[in-house]
Design an enzyme around this catalytic site. Structure first.
Site, PDB file in Angstrom:
ATOM      1  N   ASP A 215       0.839  -1.201   0.000  1.00  0.00           N
ATOM      2  CA  ASP A 215       0.000   0.000   0.000  1.00  0.00           C
ATOM      3  C   ASP A 215       0.872   1.248   0.000  1.00  0.00           C
ATOM      4  O   ASP A 215       0.575   2.221   0.681  1.00  0.00           O
ATOM      5  CB  ASP A 215      -0.948   0.008   1.201  1.00  0.00           C
ATOM      6  CG  ASP A 215      -0.233  -0.149   2.532  1.00  0.00           C
ATOM      7  OD1 ASP A 215       1.022  -0.216   2.530  1.00  0.00           O
ATOM      8  OD2 ASP A 215      -0.906  -0.175   3.570  1.00  0.00           O
ATOM      9  N   ASP A 291       7.265  -4.675  14.442  1.00  0.00           N
ATOM     10  CA  ASP A 291       7.765  -3.300  14.368  1.00  0.00           C
ATOM     11  C   ASP A 291       7.927  -2.678  15.749  1.00  0.00           C
ATOM     12  O   ASP A 291       8.922  -1.995  16.020  1.00  0.00           O
ATOM     13  CB  ASP A 291       6.869  -2.439  13.471  1.00  0.00           C
ATOM     14  CG  ASP A 291       5.389  -2.594  13.779  1.00  0.00           C
ATOM     15  OD1 ASP A 291       5.015  -3.471  14.583  1.00  0.00           O
ATOM     16  OD2 ASP A 291       4.587  -1.833  13.221  1.00  0.00           O
TER      17      ASP A 291
END
Length: 454
Positions: A215, A291
């Site tokens: 994306d 993350d």
């Protein structure tokens, strides 16, 4: 009697003649064998002489062999020294080219992988954006799509671009969720990342990998930016990854497309790491929330990341595993760089730790200090025509300041987003910089002088 005596004499004479004949034959035989023995002795002496000559020659040759071996060893040592010298010059030349942002002809800078799952329309948009700038530098940046799962539409999109190498991860292992209520997606994403990075680093032997998601659109200088900064991962071991993302990269907070910073906060969203860092991460890779795990001090171990002021990626993924969290406020307003930057002409040596700290501290020290206790601190910052610095002493104070100015309030393991040594820097009303900093930030940057006059 006379006859008998005569016969005896004849017999004796015959015996004497026979004896003489035998003696002559024996003498002849002895003479023959004596000659043969003499010949044999002569031959033996000749053999001894020849043997001695051969021994002398062998000794002489052996001496020459030893001398040649010694000469060979000397030459080999000289060759090794010359080889090391050549390698040293090559390394210096490579370092020079890297410091000048030049990649050796035919050298791969990094593999690029787009992580995909079940959004074929998003993937197509991302691929078109990436290929627009990747095709001219395909030899330096080979392109992969790694799909998690088996949605056929995603596979069709990926294989519809001949420039792409398609990878597929079909996870069959059960999810190791700590809480049954947690979203499965975060576990699947972490598993997919580990699989894809193992494929590229350990099976395909790339030395660097740039990770994108399905994306994202990229800036025109995306690949030049990563090529220009790739040397830093080898030269400065205090840097473990380079990112193309700035969490405070919204249009109102950025100005200079050439500005790059160090950060203690992992930015993600288009980032490059090395095989060495991956080998450190791989055995400990988390089951989910990879993350945030990279943002822990226990993972980072005091090391840093590189991030630009103006983003080189734009995240258009309003719909995904994060359910559009922060999209309208923080992602949609991001400025994607549209300024042509000639990275090959830039000296990025200032990004090395000691020099960066010194120069960054000097800039902060020159900024006008403003109090953080007044409600009109924003108006005060707007009213001056120079950079300003505002101290915070707690997470609560930082969040209050961030809320007033509109930058990210989030804080992970004691580090605000984009912060370096506690400093968060962003633009305000154009070119002017605002620094949020802790009371110890300048000390951590190594600044020891008095406040610099402005």
């Amino acid at each position: 009697m006379v006859r008998v005596g005569c016969g005896a004499r004849i017999g004796l004479l015959a015996a004497a003649v026979f004896f003489m004949v035998v003696q002559m034959r024996l003498f002849a035989v002895q003479s023959h064998y004596a000659d043969r023995i003499a010949s044999a002795i002569e031959n033996e002496n000749e053999c001894i002489r020849l043997k001695r000559n051969l021994i002398d020659k062998y000794s002489s040759q052996q001496g020459r062999v030893i001398a040649l071996e010694e000469e060979t060893e000397r030459l080999e040592n000289k060759f090794a020294q010359l080889t090391m010298l050549v390698q040293d010059y090559q390394n210096r030349d490579r370092s020079r080219k890297q410091s000048q942002n030049i990649v050796v002809e035919g050298e791969i800078v990094a593999a690029v992988v787009i992580m995909a799952c079940n959004r074929p329309d998003y993937l197509e948009r991302t691929l078109k954006s990436v290929l627009k700038y990747q095709i001219p530098v395909a030899g330096k940046f080979p392109l992969f799509v790694s799909q998690d799962g088996s949605m056929e539409a995603v596979k069709v999109v990926a294989k519809g671009f001949p420039e792409v190498t398609y990878l597929q991860h079909v996870g069959g292992e059960p999810l190791r969720k700590q809480n049954p209520q947690e979203n499965d997606a975060y576990y699947k994403i972490a598993s997919h990342y580990k699989w894809a990075l193992t494929e590229l680093f350990n099976k395909r032997s790339f030395s660097r990998v740039i990770i994108l998601e399905d994306d994202m659109e990229i800036a025109p200088d995306f690949f030049d930016y990563f090529e220009a900064t790739s040397w830093l991962l080898e030269e400065d071991k205090s840097v473990v990854a380079v990112s193309s993302w700035n969490d405070n990269g919204q249009r109102q907070f950025v100005y200079d497309s050439k500005a790059i910073y160090r950060s203690d906060f992992f930015p993600g969203l288009g980032w490059m790491l090395t095989s060495q860092f991956w080998e450190e991460l791989r055995p400990k890779w988390p089951a989910a929330y990879w993350d945030d795990w990279l943002r822990l001090n226990s993972t980072r171990k005091g090391r840093h990341f590189i991030r630009p002021e103006v983003c080189r990626t734009y995240n258009f993924g309003e719909h995904g595993s994060s359910m559009g969290q922060f999209f309208k406020q923080y992602l949609e307003p991001i400025k994607l760089n549209d300024v042509a930057v000639n990275w090959k002409s830039k000296d990025l040596g200032f990004l090395q730790e000691e020099r960066f700290n010194r120069e960054f501290a000097a800039l902060i020290a020159r900024a006008l200090p403003l109090p953080n206790s007044q409600a009109n601190v924003v108006k005060m910052a707007e009213s001056v025509g120079e950079d300003v610095r505002i101290e915070y002493s707690s997470q609560r104070q930082f969040e209050g300041l961030a809320r007033l100015f509109g930058v990210f309030e989030e804080w992970k393991d004691g580090v605000p987003r984009t912060a370096y040594k506690g400093v968060v820097v962003f633009r305000w009303m154009g070119k002017k910089k605002i620094y949020f900093l802790r009371p110890d930030s300048l000390r951590l940057l190594g600044f020891k002088g008095e406040e610099i006059s402005r």
